[in-house]
Design a protein around this motif. Structure first.
Motif, mmCIF file in Angstrom:
data_model
loop_
_atom_site.group_PDB
_atom_site.id
_atom_site.type_symbol
_atom_site.label_atom_id
_atom_site.label_comp_id
_atom_site.label_asym_id
_atom_site.label_seq_id
_atom_site.Cartn_x
_atom_site.Cartn_y
_atom_site.Cartn_z
ATOM 1 N N ASN A 79 0.356 -5.350 -22.287
ATOM 2 C CA ASN A 79 -0.889 -6.062 -21.962
ATOM 3 C C ASN A 79 -0.742 -7.511 -22.420
ATOM 4 O OD1 ASN A 79 -3.545 -7.151 -22.042
ATOM 5 N ND2 ASN A 79 -4.391 -5.075 -22.119
ATOM 6 N N ASP A 80 -0.720 -8.450 -21.455
ATOM 7 C CA ASP A 80 -0.507 -9.855 -21.795
ATOM 8 C C ASP A 80 -1.778 -10.696 -21.674
ATOM 9 O OD1 ASP A 80 -0.740 -9.755 -19.097
ATOM 10 O OD2 ASP A 80 1.073 -10.904 -18.640
ATOM 11 N N VAL A 81 -2.941 -10.034 -21.833
ATOM 12 C CA VAL A 81 -4.199 -10.773 -21.792
ATOM 13 C C VAL A 81 -4.160 -11.895 -22.838
ATOM 14 C CG1 VAL A 81 -5.275 -9.149 -23.403
ATOM 15 C CG2 VAL A 81 -6.709 -10.564 -21.939
ATOM 16 N N PRO A 82 -4.618 -13.103 -22.486
ATOM 17 C CA PRO A 82 -4.639 -14.189 -23.474
ATOM 18 C C PRO A 82 -5.507 -13.827 -24.676
ATOM 19 C CG PRO A 82 -4.995 -15.045 -21.265
ATOM 20 C CD PRO A 82 -5.074 -13.552 -21.147
ATOM 21 N N VAL A 83 -5.008 -14.176 -25.876
ATOM 22 C CA VAL A 83 -5.713 -13.883 -27.124
ATOM 23 C C VAL A 83 -5.844 -15.154 -27.957
ATOM 24 C CG1 VAL A 83 -5.579 -12.666 -29.333
ATOM 25 C CG2 VAL A 83 -4.998 -11.462 -27.217
ATOM 26 N N ILE A 84 -7.049 -15.388 -28.450
ATOM 27 C CA ILE A 84 -7.277 -16.452 -29.427
ATOM 28 C C ILE A 84 -7.699 -15.789 -30.736
ATOM 29 C CG2 ILE A 84 -8.693 -18.431 -30.092
ATOM 30 C CD1 ILE A 84 -9.039 -19.132 -27.194
ATOM 31 N N PHE A 85 -6.955 -16.049 -31.797
ATOM 32 C CA PHE A 85 -7.403 -15.596 -33.110
ATOM 33 C C PHE A 85 -8.453 -16.572 -33.636
ATOM 34 C CE2 PHE A 85 -3.463 -13.017 -33.540
ATOM 35 C CZ PHE A 85 -4.085 -11.827 -33.909
ATOM 36 N N LEU A 86 -9.562 -16.022 -34.104
ATOM 37 C CA LEU A 86 -10.630 -16.822 -34.695
ATOM 38 C C LEU A 86 -10.869 -16.245 -36.081
ATOM 39 C CD1 LEU A 86 -12.564 -19.130 -34.044
ATOM 40 C CD2 LEU A 86 -14.182 -17.460 -33.181
ATOM 41 N N SER A 87 -10.342 -16.918 -37.105
ATOM 42 C CA SER A 87 -10.282 -16.281 -38.422
ATOM 43 C C SER A 87 -10.556 -17.266 -39.547
ATOM 44 C CB SER A 87 -8.890 -15.660 -38.619
ATOM 45 O OG SER A 87 -8.739 -15.172 -39.934
ATOM 46 N N ALA A 88 -11.029 -16.725 -40.675
ATOM 47 C CA ALA A 88 -11.208 -17.537 -41.877
ATOM 48 C C ALA A 88 -9.889 -17.716 -42.622
ATOM 49 C CB ALA A 88 -12.244 -16.886 -42.792
ATOM 50 N N ARG A 89 -8.895 -16.955 -42.247
ATOM 51 C CA ARG A 89 -7.575 -17.094 -42.891
ATOM 52 C C ARG A 89 -6.911 -18.360 -42.360
ATOM 53 N NH1 ARG A 89 -4.949 -11.104 -43.462
ATOM 54 N NH2 ARG A 89 -3.194 -12.409 -44.085
ATOM 55 N N ASP A 90 -6.802 -19.340 -43.237
ATOM 56 C CA ASP A 90 -6.399 -20.664 -42.777
ATOM 57 C C ASP A 90 -5.033 -21.117 -43.281
ATOM 58 O OD1 ASP A 90 -7.035 -20.938 -45.410
ATOM 59 O OD2 ASP A 90 -8.373 -22.653 -45.153
ATOM 60 N N GLU A 91 -4.293 -20.208 -43.900
ATOM 61 C CA GLU A 91 -2.970 -20.600 -44.377
ATOM 62 C C GLU A 91 -2.019 -20.796 -43.189
ATOM 63 O OE1 GLU A 91 -2.193 -21.263 -47.449
ATOM 64 O OE2 GLU A 91 -4.138 -20.674 -48.285
ATOM 65 N N VAL A 92 -1.060 -21.698 -43.382
ATOM 66 C CA VAL A 92 -0.109 -21.969 -42.306
ATOM 67 C C VAL A 92 0.635 -20.701 -41.900
ATOM 68 C CG1 VAL A 92 2.020 -23.199 -41.708
ATOM 69 C CG2 VAL A 92 0.177 -24.396 -42.926
ATOM 70 N N HIS A 93 1.031 -19.888 -42.905
ATOM 71 C CA HIS A 93 1.799 -18.687 -42.548
ATOM 72 C C HIS A 93 0.955 -17.695 -41.756
ATOM 73 C CE1 HIS A 93 -0.055 -16.111 -45.647
ATOM 74 N NE2 HIS A 93 -0.010 -17.168 -46.435
ATOM 75 N N ASP A 94 -0.391 -17.700 -41.968
ATOM 76 C CA ASP A 94 -1.262 -16.845 -41.154
ATOM 77 C C ASP A 94 -1.278 -17.315 -39.696
ATOM 78 O OD1 ASP A 94 -2.158 -15.071 -43.155
ATOM 79 O OD2 ASP A 94 -3.600 -16.561 -43.866
ATOM 80 N N ARG A 95 -1.441 -18.619 -39.520
ATOM 81 C CA ARG A 95 -1.492 -19.157 -38.150
ATOM 82 C C ARG A 95 -0.165 -18.914 -37.427
ATOM 83 N NH1 ARG A 95 -3.965 -23.543 -40.978
ATOM 84 N NH2 ARG A 95 -2.230 -24.958 -40.550
ATOM 85 N N VAL A 96 0.921 -19.146 -38.148
ATOM 86 C CA VAL A 96 2.237 -18.938 -37.539
ATOM 87 C C VAL A 96 2.433 -17.467 -37.206
ATOM 88 C CG1 VAL A 96 4.730 -18.996 -37.985
ATOM 89 C CG2 VAL A 96 3.275 -20.947 -38.638
ATOM 90 N N HIS A 97 2.028 -16.590 -38.129
ATOM 91 C CA HIS A 97 2.196 -15.151 -37.892
ATOM 92 C C HIS A 97 1.407 -14.707 -36.658
ATOM 93 C CE1 HIS A 97 3.163 -11.063 -38.752
ATOM 94 N NE2 HIS A 97 1.908 -10.712 -38.970
ATOM 95 N N GLY A 98 0.175 -15.181 -36.539
ATOM 96 C CA GLY A 98 -0.644 -14.815 -35.384
ATOM 97 C C GLY A 98 -0.012 -15.255 -34.074
ATOM 98 N N LEU A 99 0.503 -16.468 -34.058
ATOM 99 C CA LEU A 99 1.137 -16.978 -32.837
ATOM 100 C C LEU A 99 2.438 -16.229 -32.541
ATOM 101 C CD1 LEU A 99 0.504 -20.783 -33.427
ATOM 102 C CD2 LEU A 99 -0.675 -19.313 -31.777
ATOM 103 N N GLU A 100 3.184 -15.904 -33.593
ATOM 104 C CA GLU A 100 4.438 -15.170 -33.381
ATOM 105 C C GLU A 100 4.195 -13.753 -32.877
ATOM 106 O OE1 GLU A 100 7.505 -17.334 -36.506
ATOM 107 O OE2 GLU A 100 6.486 -15.483 -37.119
ATOM 108 N N LEU A 101 3.039 -13.207 -33.195
ATOM 109 C CA LEU A 101 2.714 -11.864 -32.691
ATOM 110 C C LEU A 101 2.311 -11.880 -31.225
ATOM 111 C CD1 LEU A 101 0.677 -10.371 -35.690
ATOM 112 C CD2 LEU A 101 2.954 -9.699 -34.909
ATOM 113 N N GLY A 102 2.093 -13.069 -30.684
ATOM 114 C CA GLY A 102 1.777 -13.160 -29.262
ATOM 115 C C GLY A 102 0.444 -13.768 -28.924
#
Length: 224
Positions: free
Chosen positions: A71-94
């Motif tokens: 399933n390649d539906v576009p996803v936007i994470f909207l989160s209070a977790r603001d660390e760089v590694h969180d943002r990178v992890h979310g993007l790396e997951l797709g």
């Protein structure tokens, strides 16, 4: 266009739904990760707005399962977790984007529109049937070269019928898609909405596009 919000804070989810609905989107809400994943896998959405920290199943787990299922539906994470590694992890997951709370709704809306433009094959910016045209990005409807003054719900209803042109849509299907999955279908709100839509889309023109299929529902088709 239909968007799924997976957010456990009801107030935040309702605020987001209100803003997106006012901008022409049809919106469903899931308040935990399990319900969110179920809806994402069983319904068709143009985009998913996903929190990271959710009850039962977190956002990381949801996007992993979506991508594993193809399933390649576009996803936007909207989160209070603001660390760089969180943002990178979310993007790396797709994920297609990652926005940190608190956020400006106008920025989120702009990011949604940019992402939807990247998926022209999945979701066109415009739809057309005969002399009827819908601009989904600019939220404008025209027929025979004349602008149609539609409410948000009327626009969503017309977009749904145009997207599924030629297909008879039951009142239950329409109410689920436009008014939410828990809508009470005993009311006649669908019939009232169709009647109002006909006055604007069909009545001024010789060719009628909205047809009633007695005992079943409604269909939008040039030759129905």
């Amino acid at each position: 266009m239909r968007i799924l919000i997976v957010e456990d804070e009801q107030k935040a989810a309702n605020y987001l739904k209100k803003g997106l609905s006012e901008n022409g989107f049809s919106v469903d809400i899931a308040n935990d990760g399990e319900d969110g994943l179920h809806l994402a896998l069983t319904e068709v959405y143009s985009l998913i707005i996903l929190d990271v920290m959710l009850p039962i199943r977190g956002g990381w787990s949801i996007i992993k399962e979506l991508r594993a299922a193809g399933n390649d539906v576009p996803v936007i994470f909207l989160s209070a977790r603001d660390e760089v590694h969180d943002r990178v992890h979310g993007l790396e997951l797709g994920a297609d984007d990652y926005l940190v709370k608190p956020y400006a709704f106008s920025e989120l809306l702009a990011r949604i529109r940019i992402i939807l433009r990247r998926y022209p094959l999945q979701q066109s910016e415009s739809m057309k049937l005969a002399d009827l045209e819908l601009d989904l990005i600019r939220h404008k409807a025209r027929r025979g070269g004349r602008s149609l003054d539609l409410t948000v719900k009327e626009f969503q209803l017309l977009a749904l019928m145009l997207h599924r042109r030629g297909e008879v849509l039951s009142r239950t299907t329409i109410s689920e898609q436009i008014w939410g999955i828990n809508f009470d279908t005993d009311t006649n709100v669908v019939d009232v909405a169709i009647r109002r839509l006909r006055k604007k889309v069909d009545d001024p023109f010789p060719v009628k596009l909205i047809q009633t299929i007695r005992g079943v529902g409604y269909v939008l088709d040039e030759t129905a």
